[in-house]
Write an enzyme that holds these catalytic residues in place. Structure first.
Site, PDB file in Angstrom:
ATOM      1  N   SER A 130       0.808  -1.222   0.000  1.00 16.84           N
ATOM      2  CA  SER A 130       0.000   0.000   0.000  1.00 16.84           C
ATOM      3  C   SER A 130       0.842   1.272   0.000  1.00 16.84           C
ATOM      4  CB  SER A 130      -0.963   0.003   1.188  1.00 16.84           C
ATOM      5  OG  SER A 130      -0.270  -0.166   2.401  1.00 16.84           O
ATOM      6  N   HIS A 182       0.983   5.344   4.381  1.00 14.92           N
ATOM      7  CA  HIS A 182       0.146   5.757   3.257  1.00 14.92           C
ATOM      8  C   HIS A 182       0.415   7.215   2.879  1.00 14.92           C
ATOM      9  CE1 HIS A 182      -3.064   2.421   4.125  1.00 14.92           C
ATOM     10  NE2 HIS A 182      -1.894   1.944   3.720  1.00 14.92           N
TER      11      HIS A 182
END
Length: 234
Positions: A130, A182
């Site tokens: 991610s 992220h």
């Protein structure tokens, strides 16, 4: 084999998103290795194959900043990220080209994992693609800023900004998710896209802009690494 046939194969190869396919295959193979070694939710296995653990990175195991982006915890984790690698990776590779796609993916993942190293939970094991995926989202954001003459880039940038914001809001309510990774991945993707730019057929970016992106990216990576080292030194 005649020349026309060779040209046909070369054209097919040029258009094929083989970097995305390679990253996806490597990710699946790593997951299978986790299963064979004892399970993808086994902490000992995750440490063995290279998950991102701040204390170990601070002790010199910097390679975990790279390997962590190929490691996944559970079937749902790899299934979700695998679909996104294919869906977004093929788009980025089609726009930026093969080698730029590879650089964006790795730089984003590393910056995201450095951000986790600097600000994430000190007692957690961090893993997953991610950080690199948010970098691909960030690259689309840059296209909307750097190539404003292209309506498609404007539309895509708005869509990916919405996707980033929704995910970050969800991250706030899911303690097991590494929100800092992220955020760092998206920032890394935006900056490395500014540095690399699109192929010349889309128009050229000002040189000063690419230099500025390089300076900010290197400075950010250096500061994040320093903050992480200071944090774990204590």
């Amino acid at each position: 084999m005649n020349n026309s046939r060779i040209r046909w194969y070369m054209t097919r190869l040029k258009l094929m998103p083989f970097v995305t396919y390679g990253l996806l295959i490597a990710t699946v193979l790593m997951y299978l290795a986790e299963i064979l070694l004892g399970g993808s939710d086994n902490s000992a296995v995750l440490l063995q194959v290279g998950a991102n653990v701040g204390q170990l990175v601070a002790q010199g195991e910097w390679w975990r900043l790279i390997t962590a982006m190929f490691i996944h915890i559970g079937l749902l984790h790899i299934a979700t990220n695998g679909v996104m690698i294919y869906a977004v990776g093929t788009q980025i590779e089609g726009l930026f080209g093969h080698w730029r796609m590879l650089v964006i993916y790795f730089v984003s993942g590393i910056v995201g994992n450095l951000t986790s190293f600097a600000f994430g939970s000190m007692n957690s094991i961090s893993a997953g693609a991610s950080t690199a995926l948010f970098g691909l989202f960030g690259a689309f954001l840059f296209l909307g800023v750097g190539y404003r003459q292209e309506p498609y880039f404007q539309m895509a940038a708005r869509q990916f900004l919405t996707l980033i914001l929704i995910n970050l809001v969800l991250d706030l309510f899911m303690p097991s998710i590494d929100i800092f990774g992220h955020i760092g991945g998206a920032l890394g993707g935006f900056l490395i896209a500014m540095v690399l730019a699109l192929p010349a057929r889309f128009g050229k970016l000002p040189v000063w802009q690419r230099i500025a992106g390089t300076v900010v990216l290197l400075a950010a990576a250096g500061v994040l690494g320093y903050l992480g080292m200071v944090r774990y030194a204590g």
